[in-house]
Enzyme design. Structure first.
Site, PDB file in Angstrom:
ATOM      1  N   ASP A 211       0.954  -1.314   0.032  1.00  0.00           N
ATOM      2  CA  ASP A 211      -0.065   0.005  -0.139  1.00  0.00           C
ATOM      3  C   ASP A 211       0.920   1.289  -0.039  1.00  0.00           C
ATOM      4  O   ASP A 211       2.158   1.135   0.386  1.00  0.00           O
ATOM      5  CB  ASP A 211      -1.023   0.070   1.243  1.00  0.00           C
ATOM      6  CG  ASP A 211      -2.091   1.096   0.877  1.00  0.00           C
ATOM      7  OD1 ASP A 211      -1.926   1.874  -0.027  1.00  0.00           O
ATOM      8  OD2 ASP A 211      -3.080   1.061   1.714  1.00  0.00           O
TER       9      ASP A 211
HETATM   10  C1  BGC Z   1      -4.878   3.466   0.058  1.00  0.00           C
HETATM   11  C2  BGC Z   1      -5.065   2.549  -1.033  1.00  0.00           C
HETATM   12  C3  BGC Z   1      -4.999   3.226  -2.334  1.00  0.00           C
HETATM   13  C4  BGC Z   1      -3.587   3.925  -2.249  1.00  0.00           C
HETATM   14  C5  BGC Z   1      -3.172   4.632  -3.609  1.00  0.00           C
HETATM   15  C6  BGC Z   1      -3.546   4.257  -0.067  1.00  0.00           C
HETATM   16  O1  BGC Z   1      -3.595   5.488   1.099  1.00  0.00           O
HETATM   17  O2  BGC Z   1      -4.820   2.713   1.323  1.00  0.00           O
HETATM   18  O3  BGC Z   1      -6.333   1.689  -0.880  1.00  0.00           O
HETATM   19  O4  BGC Z   1      -5.195   2.334  -3.138  1.00  0.00           O
HETATM   20  O5  BGC Z   1      -3.644   4.871  -1.210  1.00  0.00           O
HETATM   21  O6  BGC Z   1      -4.370   5.760  -3.658  1.00  0.00           O
END
Ligand code: BGC
Length: 784
Positions: free
Chosen positions: A286
């Site tokens: 993530d």
């Molecule tokens: C989130 C993810 C997301 C990623 C990219 C993160 O803060 O937890 O779910 O896909 O950002 O935007």
């Protein structure tokens, strides 16, 4: 110069020039040469670049708070606003992949470089919770097919969705993105969604793997959880999705599981995901997740996203010092290249930037009607036959919440509000009330403080006070009162019990006063819940005549709500999460979302301070708890009403004795006056000899087709050995214990219509797995 020399030079120059112009001709090219030779031709730096993304800037986050990005990567984005990119290695024919959020629609900037002559809006589909509440995997796949086309036509390779964590507690800030408290639902919905999206030749990223069930201090939260709860509850949905749909990628989560970051856990990412489940794609972190790049690479977290120069340096040094073997690095690189080979960018797909938004809006509207849940309908208040004029109360009647905030948000061109939806359906919405509300909302929005970061949900606007005169006038002139209660949630924070799970005092007053005024006039009141997760209903539901749970229904929400309330569509959604009577009834209410560790502070406020949570509710999550410990919910798991009634008859099991498989069939007949669909659920009560067992667990579900009055459908379910089994930690085996099993066919988890027994003669070791993710010491869990 002699003529001969001139001739020689003249002959040589073109070939020298062409070799310089095209030095790649002799290099192995991705897709043409064997993959191994492409990997072998990559320099160490190129391999490291491939596994560390190109970085990005998040709007609204002050400079300096995020790690630095390589200036060389500061090149124009192909898709403006996409969340991430992978590095290209052009000399070997390896292109950049574009990755974009999110679960309810493509999240990219709708306007590029201030030029609004061309726009890039996307369809806001209903949120994950609504889709799951349809209990219709074919529908979810259909949404995926339409949605995936937008991914493809906007030039994106991988969609960062679906979100499929377990809704462990009603206050989880991202619950709306997720499907259910039940892993069988989460897994099957995710699998269908993945199949739909990937049918377009683009990829998905099932997230957040795993046990990411709260937003609190999310990058610094240590989750202590037993192996059994992990295997049966928190991993099971991911297992189903991986085994049945092979998502191109998996996104590891931010949290620790039993003191190891998930992105640094070999147990999770290699032993379980790849070796046990047969995952064939690649794993990404993530965004900025985890701490130790070397540990991430070694765990089998193939790509570090969005990528920082610090990570590049750490991985390079890691390889040079031998902390990362070349074999491991090559494995990660190969996993990524295998996916790049399938991508539209690699295949040179000429995307249009013009998805068919009109057609997708129709899919969004239709899907929204399928997942709305009718919670209450006294004296056939609904559908609104004979109603002409409506007095519409509540801010979100005029300012519908289509979805949540954060990366689950979608930049849509419009949202159909409830008043607009009613008007489109031919109802007369009171104009004075409507303009009063609209002016109030505009005024309050201008006054409210901006969220600390653009990413976070803004403060809600308090409900407009309603005078006695206004209410009297409305109750006189309108046929019915409709109140919308709305809740906005999203990434970066969990919800609160006061004024969020529980209604605010002003909302309670609004319900009291509106119902009193309308009931005094012999008229009825209906509540629409425009929410992404459960709210308290027990204190006010008896006062109103009908309740429609509309969830966050996407950009066509108002039209979809009108479709259901008018009876154009008969509601058929059912709850995939328990609505408790009171928040305190939730088994993990006291410990959720966790607590900060005394005296420990993070230097980066984005990380949150070090914190921990212990899942001592074990496997007793959601209805598994409520039904086992006899705690009465407000609306139970699986609950939902229809405008018609269904009869359940002729339950038949294929055998009394389990020998590898049992089939159950039951006849569902529409006994009412209108056509409708029924969600038929199979629960299994298993014997508990050595292992603690929930009272019953969902093992299958079927949604009937649209049945006309009097029409019947025979639905059937298959129970395999795994359906009977629970996880025995002592032996690391899924075991079905011998004894009597009860098959219960229900319209909900408490409304069991028919049941039958079968028996299992001997204990069955169904599946032996590895010891993995074990907590350092035993967790004292709730038992019955
Ligand atoms: C989130 C993810 C997301 C990623 C990219 C993160 O803060 O937890 O779910 O896909 O950002 O935007």
């Amino acid at each position: 110069m002699k003529p001969f020399k001139i001739l020689c030079l003249a002959l040589l120059v073109p070939s020298i020039l062409s070799a310089q112009k095209n030095p790649a001709t002799k290099l192995p090219q991705l897709g043409k040469a064997p993959l191994k030779s492409v990997v072998a031709a990559m320099t160490l730096e190129e391999k490291v670049k491939l596994i560390v993304g190109m970085g990005f800037n998040i709007e609204g986050i002050p400079p300096g708070m995020l790690p630095p990005v390589d200036p060389a990567d500061n090149v124009a984005e192909k898709v403006v606003g996409a969340a991430g990119r992978s590095h290209a290695v052009s000399r070997l024919g390896i292109p950049t992949l574009t990755l974009s959020d999110g679960p309810a629609g493509v999240r990219i900037n709708p306007i590029r470089h201030k030029d609004s002559t061309k726009t890039y809006y996307a369809t806001a589909f209903p949120v994950g919770t609504l889709l799951a509440s349809s209990w219709d995997t074919a529908l979810v796949k259909r949404v995926g097919v339409a949605f995936g086309r937008e991914v493809l036509e906007y030039g994106i390779d991988i969609l960062l969705a679906p979100g499929m964590n377990i809704q462990r507690n009603p206050l989880g800030g991202r619950n709306f993105e997720y499907y259910s408290e039940e892993p069988i639902i989460a897994g099957n919905m995710a699998a269908s969604f993945v199949k739909g999206i990937q049918s377009n030749g683009v990829g998905t990223s099932i997230k957040h793997f795993a046990a990411n069930n709260a937003e609190f201090n999310r990058m610094n939260l240590n989750t202590y959880v037993s192996e059994r709860a992990l295997r049966e509850i928190y991993l099971r949905g991911f297992e189903i999705a991986v085994k049945t749909a092979q998502p191109w990628t998996v996104m590891s989560s931010y949290n620790y599981i039993n003191s190891t970051y998930t992105s640094e856990s070999k147990d999770l990412l290699t032993t379980i995901l790849r070796n046990e489940w047969g995952f064939k794609g690649y794993v990404m972190t993530d965004w900025f997740g985890g701490k130790n790049a070397v540990a991430q690479v070694n765990a089998g977290n193939d790509q570090l996203m969005p990528g920082t120069t610090i990570q590049t340096k750490e991985v390079l040094e890691g390889v040079k010092s031998g902390k990362i073997s070349m074999e491991q690095l090559d494995k990660n690189v190969t996993h990524i290249l295998n996916i790049i080979l399938k991508s539209p960018t690699f295949k040179g797909y000429k995307y249009s930037d013009k998805p068919d938004l009109k057609a997708d809006a129709r899919v969004s509207r239709m899907a929204a009607t399928e997942g709305m849940v009718l919670l209450k309908n006294n004296d056939n208040t609904l559908p609104l036959t004979g109603t002409k004029s409506i007095a519409l109360f509540g801010n979100t009647s005029y300012d519908l919440i289509a979805g949540g905030t954060g990366s689950g948000d979608v930049n849509k061109a419009y949202v159909i509000s409830v008043d607009k939806g009613f008007a489109n359906a031919g109802y007369k919405v009171d104009a004075t009330l409507s303009s009063t509300y609209k002016a109030y909302i505009t005024d309050q929005k201008a006054k409210r403080p901006k969220p600390k970061m653009m990413f976070l949900a803004p403060e809600p606007i308090g409900e407009m006070p309603l005078s006695a005169d206004l209410l009297k006038a409305q109750a006189n002139k309108s046929d019915i009162g409709v109140i919308t209660i709305g809740r906005l949630a999203g990434e970066g924070g969990d919800r609160k019990e006061a004024d969020d799970f529980n209604l605010t005092a002003v909302e309670q007053t609004m319900i009291n006063d509106v119902t009193k005024a309308f009931h005094d006039n012999g008229k009825k009141v209906v509540v629409i819940l425009n929410i992404g997760g459960p709210v308290e209903t027990a204190s006010w539901r008896d006062k109103v005549d009908g309740i429609l749970l509309a969830w966050d229904p996407g950009l066509e929400g108002g039209n979809a709500i009108a479709d259901v309330l008018s009876g154009k569509v008969n509601p058929s959604g059912k709850l995939t999460a328990t609505f408790p009577m009171a928040y305190a009834d939730v088994p993990n209410a006291k410990d959720f979302p966790g607590k900060e560790l005394p005296g420990q502070k993070s230097t980066n406020p984005l990380m949150g301070n070090p914190a921990e949570v212990t899942y001592d509710d074990g496997i007793y999550v959601g209805y598994r708890y409520f039904n086992t410990f006899d705690v009465k919910p407000a609306y139970e798991f699986g609950y939902g009403l229809s405008y018609t009634k269904f009869d359940y008859s002729k339950l038949k099991l294929s055998s009394d004795n389990f020998k590898g498989k049992i089939t159950a069939s039951v006849l569902i007949t529409n006994q009412g006056k209108v056509a409708g669909k029924e969600v038929v659920q199979l629960y299994l009560s298993a014997p508990h000899k050595n292992l603690n067992k929930p009272e019953s667990e969902l093992k299958g579900f079927v949604k009937t087709r649209l049945l006309k009055p009097g029409e019947a459908q025979l639905v059937s379910f298959v129970l395999d050995a795994r359906s009977l089994a629970s996880f025995n930690t002592a032996t690391e085996t899924w075991v079905a214990e011998k004894g009597d099993y009860k098959v219960k066919i229900g319209a909900s988890s408490l409304d069991i219509k028919k049941s039958e027994k079968f028996s299992l003669a001997n204990d069955l070791n169904v599946l032996k797995v590895h010891k993995a993710l074990a907590p350092a010491s035993e967790i004292k869990e709730l038992t019955k």
